[in-house]
Design an enzyme around this catalytic site. Structure first.
Site, PDB file in Angstrom:
ATOM      1  N   ASP A  12       0.971  -1.300  -0.073  1.00 44.88           N
ATOM      2  CA  ASP A  12       0.048  -0.156   0.126  1.00 44.88           C
ATOM      3  C   ASP A  12       0.892   1.085   0.033  1.00 44.88           C
ATOM      4  OD1 ASP A  12      -2.376   1.485   0.461  1.00 44.88           O
ATOM      5  OD2 ASP A  12      -2.033   1.976   2.312  1.00 44.88           O
ATOM      6  N   ASP A  14      -0.136   5.171   0.865  1.00 42.65           N
ATOM      7  CA  ASP A  14      -0.343   6.055   2.020  1.00 42.65           C
ATOM      8  C   ASP A  14      -0.798   5.476   3.334  1.00 42.65           C
ATOM      9  OD1 ASP A  14      -1.783   9.051   0.419  1.00 42.65           O
ATOM     10  OD2 ASP A  14      -1.545   7.211  -0.532  1.00 42.65           O
ATOM     11  N   ASP A 178      -1.505  -1.028   6.015  1.00 44.19           N
ATOM     12  CA  ASP A 178      -1.737  -0.469   7.343  1.00 44.19           C
ATOM     13  C   ASP A 178      -3.220  -0.277   7.617  1.00 44.19           C
ATOM     14  OD1 ASP A 178      -1.928   1.772   5.278  1.00 44.19           O
ATOM     15  OD2 ASP A 178      -2.687   3.016   6.752  1.00 44.19           O
TER      16      ASP A 178
END
Length: 230
Positions: A12, A14, A178
């Site tokens: 991922d 951001d 995240d």
């Protein structure tokens, strides 16, 4: 747990590799100001990030993480999203930073022979410039934005697409992120998931989503991958 050798690491963006909230918050508040609405503190906007730009815009318009269909019209959201994109393009990632040890860690994984891919819900038009600013463009063999396919995370198709494109079986791939979207996408694609606790997950502990393994910092993630997946 006995780990299987992995070839493909899908990251991922951001909240995993970069903290883009300062720029996203500024663009969000610029949008709200243009629309003659009150701005919000950065910590409030931080809790709205992680599901792509459209959801960020809608959350900002209603002032809540939860957005119901009756709160906004399609035209209102479309117009606001365009204003947001214009504002974000002008900012150009000037306040976006890499998390500690990410730069060194990505290069170490690449040098170790792993294939790196990036699957983000950020619109693709903003991704290449940010990658270039960090000198990461050559590290990733495949890059998908949130609008690269008809669906985005948590749908597993972006991960499956990357595996098909690179001709790497899902059992030899890993999803690293995240947020709930990252872990669910990986689980739905039947690939290992590695969670990072420091990003954007709306206050929920990433461990509650039962990733294959979870880490509190990027260096611990790198150390684990180098010992378990080679």
């Amino acid at each position: 747990m006995t780990a299987v050798k992995k070839e493909l690491l899908i990251f991922d963006f951001d909240g995993t590799l970069i903290d883009s909230v300062p720029d996203l918050a500024q663009a969000t508040n610029d949008m709200l100001t243009t629309l003659e609405k009150a701005p919000y503190p950065i910590d409030t906007i931080r809790n709205w990030v992680g599901n792509g730009s459209r959801m960020l815009v809608e959350r900002a318009l209603v002032g809540s993480v939860e957005v119901t269909e009756d709160q906004l019209t399609q035209d209102e959201a479309d117009h606001a999203e365009k204003v947001f994109f214009d504002a974000y393009a002008k900012i150009s990632g000037k306040n976006t930073v890499a998390y500690p040890n990410v730069d060194e860690g990505l290069k170490k994984l690449k040098q170790a022979g792993f294939t790196l891919a990036l699957v983000t819900n950020k619109p693709m038009q903003f991704v290449p410039k940010i990658l270039e600013s960090f000198g990461w463009s050559e590290l990733f063999t495949e890059v998908l934005g949130g609008d690269s396919l008809p669906v985005k995370k948590p749908d597993p198709e972006p991960l499956r697409y990357v595996c098909r494109t690179l001709q790497i079986a899902p059992e030899h791939a890993v999803m690293i992120g995240d947020s709930k979207n990252d872990i669910l996408a990986g689980q739905n694609a039947n690939i290992d998931t590695l969670g990072l606790s420091y990003g954007y997950n709306y206050g929920q502990d990433i461990r509650e989503l039962n990733p294959t393994q979870a880490f509190d910092d990027f260096q611990s993630l790198i150390d684990w991958i180098m010992t378990q997946y080679q």
